[in-house]
Design a protein around this motif. Structure first.
Motif, PDB file in Angstrom:
ATOM      1  N   TYR A   1       0.916  -1.229  -0.024  1.00  0.00           N
ATOM      2  CA  TYR A   1      -0.071  -0.016   0.034  1.00  0.00           C
ATOM      3  C   TYR A   1       0.940   1.255   0.039  1.00  0.00           C
ATOM      4  N   HIS A   2       2.056   1.117  -0.480  1.00  0.00           N
ATOM      5  CA  HIS A   2       2.904   2.344  -0.431  1.00  0.00           C
ATOM      6  C   HIS A   2       2.532   3.131  -1.586  1.00  0.00           C
ATOM      7  N   SER A   3       2.917   4.578  -1.266  1.00  0.00           N
ATOM      8  CA  SER A   3       2.388   5.542  -2.399  1.00  0.00           C
ATOM      9  C   SER A   3       3.444   5.678  -3.725  1.00  0.00           C
ATOM     10  N   ARG A   4       4.461   5.236  -3.527  1.00  0.00           N
ATOM     11  CA  ARG A   4       5.377   5.335  -4.793  1.00  0.00           C
ATOM     12  C   ARG A   4       5.595   6.682  -5.250  1.00  0.00           C
ATOM     13  N   LEU A   5       5.333   7.609  -4.459  1.00  0.00           N
ATOM     14  CA  LEU A   5       5.576   9.020  -4.765  1.00  0.00           C
ATOM     15  C   LEU A   5       6.975   9.615  -4.648  1.00  0.00           C
ATOM     16  N   SER A   6       7.754   8.925  -4.260  1.00  0.00           N
ATOM     17  CA  SER A   6       9.168   9.275  -3.781  1.00  0.00           C
ATOM     18  C   SER A   6       9.833  10.015  -5.058  1.00  0.00           C
TER      19      SER A   6
ATOM     20  N   MET B   1       8.151  13.315  -6.021  1.00  0.00           N
ATOM     21  CA  MET B   1       8.454  14.456  -5.039  1.00  0.00           C
ATOM     22  C   MET B   1       9.929  14.670  -4.870  1.00  0.00           C
ATOM     23  N   ASN B   2      10.967  13.783  -5.269  1.00  0.00           N
ATOM     24  CA  ASN B   2      12.376  14.091  -5.089  1.00  0.00           C
ATOM     25  C   ASN B   2      12.590  14.853  -6.176  1.00  0.00           C
ATOM     26  N   VAL B   3      12.118  14.860  -7.489  1.00  0.00           N
ATOM     27  CA  VAL B   3      12.354  15.783  -8.673  1.00  0.00           C
ATOM     28  C   VAL B   3      11.322  16.909  -8.885  1.00  0.00           C
TER      29      VAL B   3
ATOM     30  N   ALA C   1      13.344  -0.787  -9.821  1.00  0.00           N
ATOM     31  CA  ALA C   1      13.987   0.426  -9.267  1.00  0.00           C
ATOM     32  C   ALA C   1      13.480   0.793  -7.769  1.00  0.00           C
ATOM     33  N   TYR C   2      12.760  -0.023  -6.967  1.00  0.00           N
ATOM     34  CA  TYR C   2      12.158   0.328  -6.101  1.00  0.00           C
ATOM     35  C   TYR C   2      11.831  -0.650  -5.243  1.00  0.00           C
ATOM     36  N   ALA C   3      12.270  -0.628  -3.785  1.00  0.00           N
ATOM     37  CA  ALA C   3      11.776  -1.538  -2.696  1.00  0.00           C
ATOM     38  C   ALA C   3      11.338  -0.558  -1.635  1.00  0.00           C
TER      39      ALA C   3
ATOM     40  N   ILE D   1      14.886   4.571  -7.909  1.00  0.00           N
ATOM     41  CA  ILE D   1      14.577   5.683  -8.669  1.00  0.00           C
ATOM     42  C   ILE D   1      14.537   6.996  -8.051  1.00  0.00           C
ATOM     43  N   ASP D   2      14.291   6.973  -6.587  1.00  0.00           N
ATOM     44  CA  ASP D   2      14.194   7.993  -5.916  1.00  0.00           C
ATOM     45  C   ASP D   2      15.589   8.487  -5.194  1.00  0.00           C
ATOM     46  N   ALA D   3      16.781   7.896  -5.374  1.00  0.00           N
ATOM     47  CA  ALA D   3      18.122   7.876  -4.723  1.00  0.00           C
ATOM     48  C   ALA D   3      18.713   9.259  -5.056  1.00  0.00           C
TER      49      ALA D   3
ATOM     50  N   THR E   1      21.776   9.752   4.189  1.00  0.00           N
ATOM     51  CA  THR E   1      21.142  10.028   5.446  1.00  0.00           C
ATOM     52  C   THR E   1      20.405   8.692   6.019  1.00  0.00           C
ATOM     53  N   ASN E   2      19.384   8.127   5.246  1.00  0.00           N
ATOM     54  CA  ASN E   2      18.963   6.667   5.385  1.00  0.00           C
ATOM     55  C   ASN E   2      19.635   5.589   5.208  1.00  0.00           C
ATOM     56  N   THR E   3      20.732   5.571   4.346  1.00  0.00           N
ATOM     57  CA  THR E   3      21.564   4.432   4.144  1.00  0.00           C
ATOM     58  C   THR E   3      22.802   4.437   5.356  1.00  0.00           C
TER      59      THR E   3
HETATM   60  C1  FAD Z   1      18.600   2.329   3.568  1.00  0.00           C
HETATM   61  C2  FAD Z   1      17.400   3.197   3.079  1.00  0.00           C
HETATM   62  C3  FAD Z   1      17.858   3.933   1.818  1.00  0.00           C
HETATM   63  C4  FAD Z   1      16.666   4.981   1.379  1.00  0.00           C
HETATM   64  N1  FAD Z   1      17.063   5.716   0.143  1.00  0.00           N
HETATM   65  C5  FAD Z   1      16.335   6.560  -0.171  1.00  0.00           C
HETATM   66  C6  FAD Z   1      16.264   7.548  -1.295  1.00  0.00           C
HETATM   67  O1  FAD Z   1      17.297   7.307  -1.822  1.00  0.00           O
HETATM   68  N2  FAD Z   1      15.335   8.226  -1.594  1.00  0.00           N
HETATM   69  C7  FAD Z   1      14.452   8.379  -0.784  1.00  0.00           C
HETATM   70  O2  FAD Z   1      13.564   9.238  -1.410  1.00  0.00           O
HETATM   71  N3  FAD Z   1      13.937   7.620   0.195  1.00  0.00           N
HETATM   72  C8  FAD Z   1      14.870   6.859   0.620  1.00  0.00           C
HETATM   73  N4  FAD Z   1      14.678   6.102   1.680  1.00  0.00           N
HETATM   74  C9  FAD Z   1      13.268   6.215   2.413  1.00  0.00           C
HETATM   75  C10 FAD Z   1      12.168   5.241   1.920  1.00  0.00           C
HETATM   76  O3  FAD Z   1      12.651   4.029   1.967  1.00  0.00           O
HETATM   77  C11 FAD Z   1      11.502   5.790   0.715  1.00  0.00           C
HETATM   78  O4  FAD Z   1      11.475   7.065   0.525  1.00  0.00           O
HETATM   79  C12 FAD Z   1      10.338   4.991   0.242  1.00  0.00           C
HETATM   80  O5  FAD Z   1      10.598   3.567   0.349  1.00  0.00           O
HETATM   81  C13 FAD Z   1       9.842   5.403  -0.906  1.00  0.00           C
HETATM   82  O6  FAD Z   1       8.878   4.581  -1.408  1.00  0.00           O
HETATM   83  P1  FAD Z   1       7.318   5.291  -1.408  1.00  0.00           P
HETATM   84  O7  FAD Z   1       7.232   6.598  -2.318  1.00  0.00           O
HETATM   85  O8  FAD Z   1       6.274   4.384  -2.003  1.00  0.00           O
HETATM   86  O9  FAD Z   1       7.162   5.628   0.235  1.00  0.00           O
HETATM   87  P2  FAD Z   1       5.906   5.722   1.204  1.00  0.00           P
HETATM   88  O10 FAD Z   1       6.132   4.374   2.047  1.00  0.00           O
HETATM   89  O11 FAD Z   1       4.496   5.665   0.479  1.00  0.00           O
HETATM   90  O12 FAD Z   1       6.252   7.102   2.007  1.00  0.00           O
HETATM   91  C14 FAD Z   1       5.655   8.159   1.685  1.00  0.00           C
HETATM   92  C15 FAD Z   1       6.812   8.930   1.449  1.00  0.00           C
HETATM   93  O13 FAD Z   1       7.517   9.404   2.691  1.00  0.00           O
HETATM   94  C16 FAD Z   1       8.672   9.740   2.590  1.00  0.00           C
HETATM   95  N5  FAD Z   1       9.620   8.855   3.467  1.00  0.00           N
HETATM   96  C17 FAD Z   1       9.528   7.787   4.048  1.00  0.00           C
HETATM   97  N6  FAD Z   1      10.236   7.480   4.922  1.00  0.00           N
HETATM   98  C18 FAD Z   1      11.334   8.276   4.607  1.00  0.00           C
HETATM   99  C19 FAD Z   1      12.639   8.436   4.804  1.00  0.00           C
HETATM  100  N7  FAD Z   1      13.168   7.348   5.823  1.00  0.00           N
HETATM  101  N8  FAD Z   1      13.362   9.385   4.763  1.00  0.00           N
HETATM  102  C20 FAD Z   1      12.863  10.136   3.762  1.00  0.00           C
HETATM  103  N9  FAD Z   1      11.743  10.158   3.214  1.00  0.00           N
HETATM  104  C21 FAD Z   1      11.058   9.037   3.650  1.00  0.00           C
HETATM  105  C22 FAD Z   1       9.200   9.546   1.092  1.00  0.00           C
HETATM  106  O14 FAD Z   1       9.072  10.716   0.448  1.00  0.00           O
HETATM  107  C23 FAD Z   1       8.081   8.711   0.520  1.00  0.00           C
HETATM  108  O15 FAD Z   1       7.733   8.795  -0.711  1.00  0.00           O
HETATM  109  C24 FAD Z   1      15.494   4.878   1.948  1.00  0.00           C
HETATM  110  C25 FAD Z   1      15.291   4.136   3.417  1.00  0.00           C
HETATM  111  C26 FAD Z   1      16.257   3.483   3.785  1.00  0.00           C
HETATM  112  C27 FAD Z   1      15.951   2.535   4.814  1.00  0.00           C
END
Ligand code: FAD
Ligand code: SF4
Length: 507
Positions: free
Chosen positions: A260-265, A268-270, A360-362, A394-396, A403-405
C-alpha cells in the motif's frame, strides 16, 4: 525587459509552481541538460536514468508551451560537452548572457560546483517545508537530533492533524497500531502504472554506452514522470491505499512489490509534486472518509513526509561533507556480487534485491530491515552500501539516500540519525513477511545445515561490537540474552557466522 539571463534547471528541480515561471520574458533562457557528469557519478539503474530524462524532457516541453525560452541539451547533442559548467560557460558566451541564476541544489556535490562557478548561492527551490537554517536552529543546544520532537514541531508549525497546539485526537504517534503482517489471504491492490513507450530515450542511453544496472521494459515504463501523472499517482494513493497504509507499512511479501505504499518518492524528489500538497490532499481525503480511514493511517503517512523526509534533509545539510566518510564500525567487507543479480538462496534478499533490480524500487522496510540489515550484520563497507543504494533506487538522490543508508540503516554515523542500529534476526523478518516459509534456509536454526544466516550474523555483530554497543540502554537486553548463553553455544554461533561470511558470495 530583464538583461539577458540564463537560468539553470537541474534534473531534480522540475517544480512547475516555482515563482521563476510566473514571469515570461524573452530575455530569460532556461537550460536543462542531459550530461554524463550526472549519468556517470555512480552506476545508476536504467529506470532511474530514463525516469529523469523523460521527466526533464516533458518539463522543458511544458515550459515552451507556456511561452518560455528553453534550451534543452540532449545526451547526444553535438554542443553538449557533458560537463555542467562547461556547457554553462559556452551558453553564456553564445547568448551574451549577463546574469546567471540557479536554484540551490539539494546535493552537496552540485552545490559546491555551482557556488564555485557562480560565486554566489542559488535561490530557493520552493519545495521543502523547512530551511536547513531553521532546522539547525531547532536543534541548537540539544544533545541529540530526535526525529519525534522535530515531527511534532512540524505538525504544529503547519497545523497538520492539530487541534490548536494539541494533536487532533490527543495522541501524536500511532506506530503501535500500525505495522502488521499481511494476512495470508489478503491481496493488496495492484499498483497503478503508466506504461509509456520510452524506447527512444532507452536506445539513446544504450547507444551512448552508459553503464547501468537493473532491468527495464522500455515499451511499458511504469513510473510517473509528469506532473499530471504524479497527481494521478497521488489520487490513486489516497483513494486506494491510504486506508491500509499504516497498518501494512512494514509488511513484506514475495508476490507484492509495493503493497500500500504511495511510490510518490520519485515525483516528490524531482519536485513534480510538493510535500505540502501531498499532505493537504491526503488529510482532506481522510477528513471526508473517516468512516473507513482511521487516524493511524493518515498519521503514519504524514510522519513519513513532514517528519522523516524533512528531517533527513536537515541532517544532511547540518552534517555534510563529513557525513559521507563516516564509518563508525570500521566495516571493510565488499558487497557480494549477488546484489547485482539477486541470485541468493536467502529468500528475503532474493526478493528484495530482485524487485529493486526489476522496478528500481523497494519499500522502506525492505531497504532497512532486509537489505540494510544484512549489509550491516555482514560488515559491508558503508561506501559500498551507499553506492549500491544511490544507484539502484529511482528516488535516490544523495541528500535522502545517504542519511537513510549510512545513517539510519548502517549506523555508520554512530547514532546521529538512529539511537541504535536497526538489526534483526529471522524472527523479525518472519514476523513481518511471507519470505521465510519458502526459503532454502531454516528460520528457526542458528547453527548447522540450512540455519538462517541472519541468526548467527546477528549475534556475531553484537559480539564484534560489544565495546561500542553494550552500554547503549536501548540494546541492553540483547547483551543480557547473549551473555546468558553457554560459552559452547556462543562459540558455535560465532563459528557459523564465520563460515557464512567466508562464503558470502554463495549464501
Ligand atoms: C537504506 C534506505 C535507503 C533509502 N534511500 C532513499 C532514497 O534514496 N530516496 C528516498 O526518497 N528515500 C529513501 N529511503 C526512504 C524510503 O525508504 C523511501 O522514501 C520510500 O521507500 C519510497 O517509497 P514510497 O514513495 O512508496 O514511500 P511511502 O512508504 O509511500 O512513504 C511516503 C513518502 O514518505 C517519505 N519517506 C518515508 N520514509 C522516509 C525516510 N526514511 N526518509 C525520507 N523520506 C521518507 C518519502 O518521500 C515517501 O515517498 C531510504 C530508506 C532506507 C532505509
Ligand atoms: S529464513 Fe532467513 S534467509 Fe530465509 S527468508 Fe527467512 S530471514 Fe531470510
Amino acid at each position: 525587459m530583464q538583461k539577458p539571463t540564463l537560468r539553470l534547471i537541474l534534473g531534480d528541480q522540475l517544480n512547475h509552481q516555482h515563482s521563476w515561471y510566473q514571469q515570461k520574458d524573452q530575455n530569460i533562457f532556461y537550460v536543462l541538460m542531459e550530461i554524463r557528469q550526472e549519468t556517470n557519478y555512480v552506476n545508476h539503474h536504467i529506470q532511474k536514468i530514463i525516469a529523469f530524462f523523460t521527466a526533464m524532457r516533458a518539463f522543458a516541453e511544458d515550459l515552451r508551451t507556456q511561452g518560455h525560452r528553453v534550451i534543452y541539451l540532449k545526451l547526444d547533442d553535438e554542443k553538449n560537452t557533458q560537463s555542467l559548467t562547461n556547457n554553462l560557460d559556452n551558453l553564456i558566451q553564445e547568448l551574451d548572457i549577463e546574469i546567471f541564476e540557479y536554484q540551490q541544489p539539494d546535493e552537496y556535490r552540485l552545490s559546491e560546483q555551482l557556488k564555485d562557478f557562480a560565486q554566489k548561492s542559488g535561490c530557493d527551490t520552493e519545495h521543502f517545508m523547512i530551511s536547513p537554517t531553521d532546522f539547525s536552529d531547532f536543534f541548537k543546544g540539544k544533545k541529540t537530533f530526535l526525529m519525534e520532537n522535530f515531527y511534532r514541531m512540524m505538525r504544529k508549525k503547519y497545523g497538520i492533524l492539530m487541534d490548536g497546539s494539541e494533536p487532533l485526537t490527543g495522541q501524536w504517534n500511532y506506530d503501535a497500531d500500525n505495522r502488521k503482517k499481511l494476512p495470508n489471504n489478503h491481496r493488496p491492490i495492484e499498483p497503478i502504472t503508466f506504461d509509456k513507450d520510452v524506447s527512444q530515450i532507452y536506445n539513446l542511453v544504450q547507444k551512448q554506452e552508459i553503464k547501468t544496472i537493473g532491468r527495464i521494459n522500455p515499451k511499458a515504463f511504469i513510473w510517473a514522470t509528469t506532473r499530471t501523472e504524479s497527481l494521478a499517482l497521488l489520487d490513486f494513493f489516497v483513494e486506494n491505499c491510504l486506508e491500509n497504509f499504516g497498518t501494512y507499512e512494514d509488511a513484506m511479501h514475495p508476490s507484492y512489490w509495493s503493497i500500500y505504499h504511495s511510490r510518490l518518492s520519485f515525483s516528490m524528489n524531482v519536485k513534480l509534486i510538493s510535500p505540502l500538497e501531498i499532505i493537504e490532499k491526503s488529510v482532506k481525503f481522510w477528513e471526508e472518509n473517516q468512516d473507513k480511514i482511521s487516524i493511524s493511517q493518515i498519521e503514519g503517512f504524514a510522519r513519513q513526509i513532514i517528519g522523516w523526509r524533512e528531517y533527513m534533509r536537515g541532517i544532511y545539510w547540518t552534517k555534510m561533507p563529513d557525513y559521507e566518510n563516516l564509518n563508525y564500525f570500521n566495516h571493510e567487507r565488499k558487497l557480494p556480487n549477488w546484489f547485482w543479480n539477486g541470485q541468493t538462496k536467502m529468500n528475503c534478499l532474493k526478493h528484495s534485491v530482485g524487485q529493486s533490480l526489476d522496478f528500481a524500487y523497494a519499500h522502506h522496510i525492505q531497504r532497512l530491515m532486509i537489505i540494510g540489515n544484512f549489509s550491516l550484520l555482514a560488515g559491508i563497507h558503508p561506501d559500498q552500501v551507499d553506492e549500491w543504494y544511490l544507484g539502484v533506487y529511482i528516488d535516490a538522490i544523495q541528500w535522502v539516500e545517504i542519511t537513510n543508508t549510512r545513517g539510519m540503516s548502517q549506523y555508520a554515523d554512530g547514532g546521529i540519525v538512529g539511537s541504535k542500529p536497526y538489526v534483526a534476526s529471522a524472527n523479525y523478518i518472519d514476523k513481518m513477511s511471507h519470505y521465510c516459509g519458502t526459503c532454502f534456509y531454516d528460520k528457526s536454526k542458528k547453527t548447522g545445515f540450512k540455519a538462517c544466516p541472519f541468526n548467527s550474523l546477528y549475534w556475531d555483530f553484537y559480539d564484534r561490537h560489544a565495546d561500542k554497543l553494550s552500554k547503549n540502554p536501548r540494546i541492553g537486553m540483547a547483551y543480557v540474552t547473549w551473555n546468558k548463553m553457554q560459552p559452547s553455544q556462543k562459540a558455535e554461533i560465532l563459528k557459523q557466522a564465520e563460515i557464512y561470511l567466508n562464503d558470502i558470495e554463495n549464501l
